[in-house]
Structures are given as structure tokens and as C-alpha cells.
Design an enzyme around this catalytic site. Structure first.
Site, short mmCIF file in Angstrom:
data_model
loop_
_atom_site.label_atom_id
_atom_site.label_comp_id
_atom_site.label_asym_id
_atom_site.label_seq_id
_atom_site.Cartn_x
_atom_site.Cartn_y
_atom_site.Cartn_z
N PHE A 13 0.86 -1.18 0.00
CA PHE A 13 0.00 0.00 0.00
C PHE A 13 0.90 1.24 0.00
O PHE A 13 1.86 1.31 0.76
CB PHE A 13 -0.88 -0.03 1.25
CG PHE A 13 -1.98 0.98 1.25
CD1 PHE A 13 -3.21 0.69 0.67
CD2 PHE A 13 -1.80 2.22 1.83
CE1 PHE A 13 -4.24 1.63 0.67
CE2 PHE A 13 -2.82 3.16 1.84
CZ PHE A 13 -4.04 2.87 1.25
N ASP A 64 2.27 -4.94 8.68
CA ASP A 64 1.07 -4.13 8.59
C ASP A 64 -0.12 -5.08 8.47
O ASP A 64 -0.20 -5.88 7.53
CB ASP A 64 1.15 -3.19 7.38
CG ASP A 64 -0.01 -2.20 7.35
OD1 ASP A 64 -1.09 -2.51 7.90
OD2 ASP A 64 0.16 -1.13 6.75
N TYR A 76 -10.64 0.70 11.01
CA TYR A 76 -11.86 1.10 10.28
C TYR A 76 -12.21 0.15 9.14
O TYR A 76 -13.22 0.33 8.47
CB TYR A 76 -11.77 2.55 9.78
CG TYR A 76 -10.58 2.90 8.90
CD1 TYR A 76 -10.51 2.48 7.58
CD2 TYR A 76 -9.54 3.69 9.39
CE1 TYR A 76 -9.42 2.81 6.78
CE2 TYR A 76 -8.46 4.04 8.61
CZ TYR A 76 -8.41 3.60 7.30
OH TYR A 76 -7.32 3.94 6.50
N LYS A 77 -11.37 -0.86 8.90
CA LYS A 77 -11.68 -1.84 7.86
C LYS A 77 -12.47 -2.99 8.49
O LYS A 77 -13.61 -2.80 8.88
CB LYS A 77 -10.38 -2.29 7.18
CG LYS A 77 -9.75 -1.12 6.40
CD LYS A 77 -8.37 -1.40 5.87
CE LYS A 77 -7.86 -0.16 5.11
NZ LYS A 77 -6.41 -0.20 4.89
N ARG A 137 -12.49 -5.03 -6.68
CA ARG A 137 -12.16 -5.63 -5.39
C ARG A 137 -13.44 -5.86 -4.59
O ARG A 137 -14.27 -4.96 -4.46
CB ARG A 137 -11.24 -4.66 -4.67
CG ARG A 137 -10.51 -5.19 -3.49
CD ARG A 137 -9.45 -4.21 -3.06
NE ARG A 137 -10.04 -3.01 -2.47
CZ ARG A 137 -9.45 -2.30 -1.51
NH1 ARG A 137 -8.26 -2.64 -1.05
NH2 ARG A 137 -10.03 -1.22 -1.02
C1 LIG Z 1 -5.77 0.98 4.58
C2 LIG Z 1 -4.29 0.89 4.70
C3 LIG Z 1 -3.56 1.92 5.27
C4 LIG Z 1 -4.24 3.18 5.70
O1 LIG Z 1 -3.42 4.09 6.36
P1 LIG Z 1 -4.07 5.41 6.96
O2 LIG Z 1 -3.00 6.04 7.71
O3 LIG Z 1 -5.26 4.99 7.77
O4 LIG Z 1 -4.55 6.24 5.82
C5 LIG Z 1 -2.19 1.75 5.42
N1 LIG Z 1 -1.58 0.62 4.99
C6 LIG Z 1 -2.27 -0.40 4.44
C7 LIG Z 1 -1.56 -1.63 4.00
C8 LIG Z 1 -3.64 -0.27 4.25
O5 LIG Z 1 -4.32 -1.26 3.67
#
Ligand SMILES: *Cc1c(COP(=O)(O)O)cnc(C)c1O
Length: 412
Positions: free
Chosen positions: A127, A199, A224-225, A373
Site C-alpha cells: 500500500f 502491517d 476502520y476496515k 475488489r
Molecule cells: C488501509 C491501509 C492503510 C491506511 O493508512 P491510513 O494512515 O489509515 O490512511 C495503510 N496501509 C495499508 C496496507 C492499508 O491497507
């Protein structure tokens, strides 16, 4: 397989009653809980209580009387079992990006005695914020740190060598849903003298995670996911007890101080996981995280995983049989152990097809390049939802009922 078979599976599903604990609008099949989880019903009353009573009536006393100050630790302790961590090792705080910064800085500090280890290895397909935060931190430190991007999973082993300080990986890939072997890669990093930062954004609440058993060093993740904490809800960071004494991070705000209300002019980190905190937390958002965790407390990750694999396997089978002949390509691993809780298919008009699906109440999302997705959340997705979503997808594709000129919003 028929729709009635799906209804029979729903009738036999031990998690089916939990769907009633979420508020979803009628006519919507929500397959985007991997991006923003649905709202636990209890969140509304909890928000009302935090805002009207704790804030409105008890005012500043609530830092003590409502446990506001302890909330990051208390939620961390409740989240810990979902990721194979112990109490006192997790705090819910800040964003995933900020927690990555702290975890990476802490990991580099743990490695500081090895001056030759200057590389953070990660995947190009990670990401973007993970890569950006690593680049930002390594550039800012001006100590010769670099970020090395790996293109294929098979190349990770070769990329971790005597120059490597940290192997930073996202456990489940946000685009493909590929799930790494955490135990094997943590062992590989350890043998080569690197520490790992994992992560768990697409893992926590989605797949069983065993951080301690699998030998991970540090971890961060999102609430939040799959954890249904609400839009922008604070994320989490895990520092195992064995690393806590050496864990030093540069965002040394007063919430990480040993005695924050001494108001001393020098920073002295507290013992334990509190040193991963920085400053005052968004209490209203933080409180919502508990409503999501309350639902998880009624089941366990083994039951969630069993249903998740059943849902994703069914979706793959139905799309491949019922939509055969359309240019759809599965990019998610077929092998269950390598799959998270999402399924991604490419289609040359993926964005337009997804817009058409959303228009008909099937909410998934789109990620470059050409990827549709679909996230599967066992707490509130039914087998009949999977059947109906595929029926609508088939209808859209058969009739080419999508607008290839569909306009993109800021968020896809
Ligand atoms: C959703 C996600 C994020 C989100 O980071 P934020 O700081 O909340 O914007 C980070 N890393 C991964 C791998 C994600 O899937």
C-alpha cells in the site's frame, strides 16, 4: 449450486445472527468492509453517550471518570487476542501511517548498533502509504537509510541481506488479497539479522493472526476496515514485551511520558506499550472502536476464517462458472492459506463495471490497474448476498450495461 443452496448455508451458519448487530441500508450488498467496515448498531447509542453525557455533562472530569485517558490501552488489550498478542502490548491510537512511522523508527533504533544495516526492504506492491512513510522517515533521518522495493514474493529472500535493518511487509495485500506466510518470513528475517514490521490493515479481524507465535517483531494495523471502528477510527500498534525496553520512537509526546502530569521539561518514556503513544486522542472516534470489538468478542477468528473462506471460495466459483466467457481474471490466490478475506478480479473496464455494480446496490471498489475488489466480512455477509452479487454482475456483463466513460470521484 442454486440460490436455495445458499439460503440453506445461511440457515446453518453459526455467525448469521451477528448480522443483526450491524446497520446496513436495505437493498445494499456491502462488499467493501475491507475498506470501511459497516456500522455496528451499538455505535449510535455509544456516540450519543460519549457526546451527550461524558462530554456534555461530565466535561473534563471524564478523562478520569469515563476512562478516556486509559482508552488507548484498554482497547489495545481487547484487540490483542485477535492478533495473537498479549495484554499490555497493543495501543489503539493515531493513524496507521503515523503508527508505521513510529514502528519503523523503533525498529531502526533496535538495529542502531548494526551500523552496516541501512536498508528497509518492502514490496513495490505494498500500500503506497507504507512505502511513502518508509521513504519519508529514512530520508529525514539523513543517516544513509534507503528503501528497497521488491517486485515478487519469491525475491524477498534475496533482498534481505547483511545490509538490511528492517523487513516491512503488509500481511495481506490490499489489491490482490495475497496473504504472506508470516512465520516463514519472520524466521527468514531473523536468521539474516533483520527485524520485521508487519502491517495488519487487511488482516486484523479478517484472518487469524498469531504475531507472537509467528515471531513477528512489530506490527501496526487499521480499525476502520474489518474491525468496523468507523471512518478514520484510530489504528493500532503492537510492540511485544521483549522489545518494549529498547523501543524508542521520535514522536515523543506527553502521552508516552512516564509521568505526563508532572509537566517536566524533559522526556522520559513510560515503561511498557504506553511509550508508543504521542498526544491527546480523538475520544469520540476511539470510543467507536469498542463497538466493533464488542461484536468480535461474541465469536472467534477460527469461526470467522472458516466462513470467510467459504464465502470467498463460493464467490470465485460462481463468478468463474456463471460469468464464464467474459474477460474476468482472478488475481487473488486460489490456495486458501494464501488468501485474505477479499477477492479481486481484473476486467478491461473494471472501473465502469464497478460503478454499474454500485449503481445496483452491490458495493465493492476499484483499484488500479483494472482491479475490481470485493471484500467479504463474515460478520455481516451472507451466502445469499454472494449469490445475488454474482447474479447482478452477470446481468451487467451479459448486457454490457456499464458506462465506459463513467466519471471518477476523488475516491475510487
Ligand atoms: C488501509 C491501509 C492503510 C491506511 O493508512 P491510513 O494512515 O489509515 O490512511 C495503510 N496501509 C495499508 C496496507 C492499508 O491497507
Amino acid at each position: 449450486m442454486t440460490r436455495d443452496d445458499c439460503l440453506a448455508r445461511d440457515a446453518a451458519d453459526p455467525l448469521a445472527p451477528l448480522r443483526g448487530q450491524f446497520d446496513l441500508p436495505p437493498g445494499v450488498i456491502y462488499l467493501d468492509g475491507n475498506s470501511l467496515g459497516a456500522r455496528p448498531r451499538a455505535a449510535l447509542a455509544r456516540a450519543q453517550n460519549v457526546i451527550a453525557r461524558e462530554w456534555g455533562i461530565d466535561l473534563i472530569k471524564s478523562w478520569n471518570t469515563a476512562g478516556w485517558f486509559e482508552l488507548p490501552r484498554r482497547l489495545g488489550d481487547r484487540l490483542a487476542p485477535l492478533i495473537g498478542a498479549a495484554a499490555g502490548e497493543v495501543v489503539v491510537t493515531d493513524s496507521t501511517s503515523v503508527n508505521l512511522f513510529k514502528a519503523l523508527a523503533g525498529a531502526l533504533h533496535v538495529q542502531a548498533a548494526h551500523a552496516e544495516r541501512k536498508v528497509i526492504v518492502t514490496e513495490r506492491s505494498n500500500f503506497p502509504t507504507d512505502i511513502y512513510m518508509a521513504q519519508g522517515l529514512s530520508g529525514w533521518l539523513e543517516r544513509g537509510y534507503q528503501v528497497r522495493l521488491v517486485d515478487r514474493v519469491e525475491d524477498i529472500a534475496d533482498a534481505v541481506g547483511p545490509d538490511t535493518a528492517v523487513l516491512m511487509l503488509t500481511h495481506v495485500n490490499y489489491r490482490t488479497g495475497y496473504q504472506h506466510d508470516m512465520a516463514a518470513l519472520s524466521a527468514l528475517a531473523r536468521e539474516r539479522g533483520a527485524v520485521t514490521v508487519w502491517d495488519l490493515a487487511h488482516s486484523a479481524g479478517a484472518v487469524p493472526v498469531a504475531l507472537a507465535r509467528d515471531g513477528a517483531d512489530f506490527a501496526v494495523g487499521c480499525t476502520y476496515k474489518y474491525l468496523n471502528g468507523g471512518p478514520g477510527a484510530p489504528a493500532f500498534i503492537w510492540v511485544p514485551r521483549r522489545h518494549q525496553a529498547q523501543f524508542v520512537q521520535p514522536l515523543s509526546g506527553w502521552w508516552g511520558h512516564a509521568a505526563p502530569f508532572d509537566m517536566a521539561p524533559h522526556f522520559a518514556p513510560c515503561d511498557g506499550i504506553g511509550r508508543a503513544l504521542c498526544g491527546t486522542q480523538p475520544i469520540v472516534s476511539l470510543a467507536m472502536v469498542e463497538c466493533g470489538l464488542d461484536v468480535f468478542a461474541q465469536t472467534d477468528m477460527a469461526a470467522i476464517r472458516a466462513k470467510s473462506l467459504a464465502l470467498t471460495s463460493l464467490f470465485i466459483d460462481l463468478v468463474e462458472t456463471r460469468c464464464a466467457g467474459h474477460p474476468l481474471e482472478l488475481v487473488t490466490p486460489r490456495e486458501p492459506a494464501r488468501r485474505g478475506s477479499q477477492v479481486s478480479f481484473t476486467h478491461p473496464h473494471g472501473f465502469a463495471v464497478m460503478q454499474a455494480l454500485i449503481g445496483r446496490g452491490v458495493i465493492g471498489d476499484y483499484r488500479e490497474p483494472a482491479i475490481m475488489r470485493f471484500g467479504f466480512t463474515p460478520l455481516y455477509t451472507s451466502f445469499a448476498d454472494v449469490w445475488d452479487a454474482v447474479a447482478i454482475l452477470k446481468d451487467i456483463l451479459d448486457r454490457e450495461d456499464y458506462d465506459v466513460a463513467a466519471r471518477r470521484g476523488v475516491v475510487t
